[in-house]
Design an enzyme around this catalytic site. Structure first.
Site, PDB file in Angstrom:
ATOM      1  N   ARG A 328     -43.255   1.315 -26.040  1.00 50.20           N
ATOM      2  CA  ARG A 328     -42.714   0.254 -25.192  1.00 50.20           C
ATOM      3  C   ARG A 328     -41.312  -0.226 -25.536  1.00 50.20           C
ATOM      4  NH1 ARG A 328     -46.930  -3.834 -22.836  1.00 50.20           N
ATOM      5  NH2 ARG A 328     -46.645  -5.004 -24.738  1.00 50.20           N
ATOM      6  N   ASP A 329     -40.697   0.272 -26.570  1.00 49.57           N
ATOM      7  CA  ASP A 329     -39.326  -0.185 -26.816  1.00 49.57           C
ATOM      8  C   ASP A 329     -38.483   0.924 -27.446  1.00 49.57           C
ATOM      9  OD1 ASP A 329     -37.292  -1.977 -26.548  1.00 49.57           O
ATOM     10  OD2 ASP A 329     -37.829  -3.192 -28.299  1.00 49.57           O
ATOM     11  N   ILE A 330     -38.429   2.032 -26.740  1.00 50.13           N
ATOM     12  CA  ILE A 330     -37.644   3.154 -27.242  1.00 50.13           C
ATOM     13  C   ILE A 330     -36.179   2.932 -26.934  1.00 50.13           C
ATOM     14  CG2 ILE A 330     -37.227   5.626 -26.927  1.00 50.13           C
ATOM     15  CD1 ILE A 330     -40.296   5.624 -26.308  1.00 50.13           C
ATOM     16  N   ASN A 334     -33.821   1.396 -32.231  1.00 51.43           N
ATOM     17  CA  ASN A 334     -35.153   1.470 -32.831  1.00 51.43           C
ATOM     18  C   ASN A 334     -35.430   2.826 -33.453  1.00 51.43           C
ATOM     19  OD1 ASN A 334     -36.066  -1.076 -32.565  1.00 51.43           O
ATOM     20  ND2 ASN A 334     -37.214  -0.730 -30.676  1.00 51.43           N
ATOM     21  N   THR A 368     -36.502  -3.454 -23.321  1.00 56.47           N
ATOM     22  CA  THR A 368     -35.085  -3.736 -23.377  1.00 56.47           C
ATOM     23  C   THR A 368     -34.431  -3.288 -22.086  1.00 56.47           C
ATOM     24  OG1 THR A 368     -35.139  -3.401 -25.757  1.00 56.47           O
ATOM     25  CG2 THR A 368     -32.982  -3.315 -24.700  1.00 56.47           C
TER      26      THR A 368
END
Ligand SMILES: *[C@@H]1O[C@H](CO)[C@@H](O)[C@H](O)[C@H]1NC(C)=O
Ligand SMILES: *[C@@H]1O[C@H](CO)[C@@H](O)[C@H](O)[C@H]1NC(C)=O
Ligand SMILES: *[C@@H]1O[C@H](CO)[C@@H](O)[C@H](O)[C@H]1NC(C)=O
Ligand SMILES: *[C@@H]1O[C@H](CO)[C@@H](O)[C@H](O)[C@H]1NC(C)=O
Ligand SMILES: *[C@@H]1O[C@H](CO)[C@@H](O)[C@H](O)[C@H]1NC(C)=O
Ligand SMILES: *[C@@H]1O[C@H](CO)[C@@H](O)[C@H](O)[C@H]1NC(C)=O
Ligand SMILES: *[C@@H]1O[C@H](CO)[C@@H](O)[C@H](O)[C@H]1NC(C)=O
Ligand SMILES: *[C@@H]1O[C@H](CO)[C@@H](O)[C@H](O)[C@H]1NC(C)=O
Length: 526
Positions: A328-330, A334, A368
């Site tokens: 969910r936040d690639i 990160n 993001t």
């Protein structure tokens, strides 16, 4: 048995394994997260331990054991019968009852049958016997992990890896170990060190090249293989083959364990998702955007290496567990870099289990901006394909060295990176988008593949995106990217995305999190 217990403890910290064999048109893929509950075909001394490891030998002398994937596979092209490319990797551990002396060893093999009843233990490793060793009618390919020097088979020493065709006299062999990625220096490994190690076996159906690599567990595959040779496996393998492992004891007894078959995956973290290793080099965005570091910007091969690392990490999250895990936040910030510039997906703060299609988490959108797929913004529901979308944006970011959404210089709105890349492709100038800081020093085929794959993954329609398994096969060159034209990837923005009322009013969380943004930006592209 004390050693075994220790070994198993080490293993259970770091392992969750899967295996797959990818092929061009038929995909024979199998996944083992350990061997518990698997239907491996076994014989002789082979058993599956309560911890889910395939233990091939059981500590009794002069015995052999085998474990096979239960169903046969077809590795040949249907059109012309040539053996196609494949990749296999596995993790093993050998525990001897002595510190510096062990039974004969073990092997991974591809064979025409699961009937190994006539083979011998000891130096024959349970693969052949006195009469048939070396006979072309064996149709056998094996990678031996040999821990006793057998003069008869011209073994180089008592700690080597060998590529075997039809018999135990190796076509190629070398000391167990690996070449360090940075220094190129050879690092010795001791097969009987009671440490888990990983082996990679790759065959290229076009070039007929066979590569074998060995490394300690938790290390990514060394860039330079331990063994590399050219041999046409089409002349060896039968149409239908079985894949398996074999181990044999002689006068000395030992335990030979296979901990799993793994596809091209890097090291795994097992506290499920919330813990990740400290990465001394920080996150990737620093290298892409920090002007102080411009001089040391990542080379193309480093970028490609990172891309493959992140792709396999994501595949592992999606398919390596019983439940699908969505990251969910690639995004670049990160992705953490190890000292050797291996990429590793970090920050699992937003990761959630996804119960095969029945995701419940739909209250508010997290993630993001710039990496959010249209349907995620629309429904608030994350899925593996919303991760694929973000991964596509990440591919473009890393190749172009640009943020997914850029404010225009004159403050006249924003440029969406994916749009810009797509336009260049339409104009026949796709490669102009590659990061200028590379100064033209990059592999054109790889960069083109990554750009097109980036656009494919960040397609606004989820059904048009490939799954991560497919992405990894494209990146590994196991499967060619489909012939695409820019028009396959350009489309009108879905009408619902243009409706201002849509989303903004029904998802106040989004506005709170990101401020007001245009629907075009939200679509992450087009
Ligand atoms: C093993 O075989 C049984 C019976 O054929 C089947 O129900 C089960 O799903 C199989 N398990 C795996 C892991 O393939
Ligand atoms: C190992 O397996 C053999 C054959 O299955 C069996 O006879 C022997 O008792 C086993 N040894 C141990 C230590 O379990
Ligand atoms: C065999 O067929 C495959 C796929 O159809 C093709 O890629 C390969 O080049 C062919 N090899 C030969 C030797 O014709
Ligand atoms: C395995 O091969 C042996 C020797 O060829 C044969 O005697 C035996 O019947 C075979 N076993 C099975 C289960 O097919
Ligand atoms: C190889 O095996 C075949 C089939 O078992 C046998 O006919 C042949 O004699 C063997 N060749 C040698 C050199 O032993
Ligand atoms: C074998 O390794 C070399 C060197 O890294 C690489 O160029 C080649 O593509 C590899 N071949 C296979 C089949 O993986
Ligand atoms: C990563 O950090 C190590 C040690 O701090 C350093 O030697 C290496 O050059 C760094 N790698 C990159 C790509 O900056
Ligand atoms: C593509 O070509 C069109 C027409 O020549 C031009 O207006 C546009 O700026 C070009 N796009 C890019 C990204 O260069």
């Amino acid at each position: 048995m004390l050693f075994l217990v220790r070994l198993l403890l080490i293993m259970s910290l770091g392992l969750n394994l899967e295996a797959s064999i990818a092929a061009a048109d038929i995909v024979d893929q199998f996944v083992y997260s350990g061997f518990s509950g698997s239907n491996l075909t076994m014989d002789g001394t082979a058993t599956i331990t309560s911890d889910g490891f395939l233990q091939l030998s059981n500590g009794t002398a002069y015995l052999k054991g085998h474990g096979f994937h239960p169903s046969p596979l077809r590795l040949r092209e249907s059109s012309n019968g040539t053996v196609r490319s494949f990749s296999v990797t596995f993790v093993f551990g050998i525990v001897s009852s002595y510190a510096d002396f062990s039974a004969h060893g073990m092997a991974f093999f591809i064979a025409p049958t699961t009937n190994f009843s006539t083979t011998l233990p000891a130096k024959y490793l349970g693969l052949t016997n006195v009469q048939n060793n070396g006979n072309a009618s064996n149709r056998l390919f094996a990678v031996e992990l040999d821990t006793i020097q057998s003069v008869e088979f011209k073994d180089i020493n008592a700690n080597h890896v060998g590529i075997d065709i039809n018999g135990l006299e190796s076509l190629r062999s070398y000391n167990a170990g690996y070449y360090d990625d940075k220094s190129g220096a050879f690092q010795n490994l001791k097969l009987i060190s009671r440490q888990a190690m990983q082996v990679w076996v790759d065959y290229n159906g076009k070039t007929k090249q066979i590569n074998v690599s060995l490394a300690p567990l938790r290390m990514t595959r060394p860039l330079r293989p331990l063994l590399s040779t050219v041999y046409d496996l089409s002349t060896v393998l039968t149409d239908v083959v079985y894949l398996g492992f074999s181990a044999a004891t002689g006068r000395v007894n030992s335990l030979h364990c296979v901990l799993g078959w793994v596809r091209d995956h890097g090291p795994r973290k097992d506290e499920l998702l919330l813990v990740y290793a400290y990465m001394p080099n920080g996150s990737l965005d620093k290298y892409l955007y920090d002007s102080d570091l411009c001089k040391g910007t990542l080379t193309w091969s480093q970028r490609f290496h990172v891309i493959k690392g992140v792709a396999s990490g994501l595949l592992y999250l999606h398919e390596g567990w019983e439940k699908v895990v969505i990251h969910r936040d690639i995004k670049a910030s990160n992705v953490l870099l190890a000292k050797d510039t291996n990429g590793q997906l970090g920050d699992f703060g937003l990761a959630r289990l996804y119960d095969h299609g029945t995701d419940t988490q739909s209250t508010h959108v997290v993630g993001t901006m710039g990496y959010l797929s249209p349907e995620l913004v629309r429904t608030g529901k994350a899925s593996p394909l919303t991760d694929v979308f973000a991964f596509g944006v990440f591919l473009l970011e890393l190749t172009c060295g640009q943020k997914p959404i850029k404010e225009n210089v004159q403050g006249s709105g924003h440029t969406v990176l994916a749009d810009w890349v797509l336009q260049h492709w339409c104009n026949g100038s796709l490669m102009v988008t590659v990061d200028r800081r590379l100064q033209g020093d990059y592999n054109v085929e790889e960069a083109e593949l990554v750009l097109k794959l980036g656009l494919m993954c960040s397609h606004p329609f989820p059904n048009a995106r490939p799954g991560m398994g497919q992405v990894v096969r494209y990146l590994d060159g196991v499967v060619p990217l489909p012939e695409l034209t820019p028009t396959d990837l350009s489309f009108d923005m879905p009408a619902m995305m243009q409706n201002k009322e849509f989303g903004m009013s029904s998802y106040p969380d989004l506005v709170t999190s990101f401020g007001t943004i245009s629907s075009r930006e939200i679509s992450g592209g087009r």
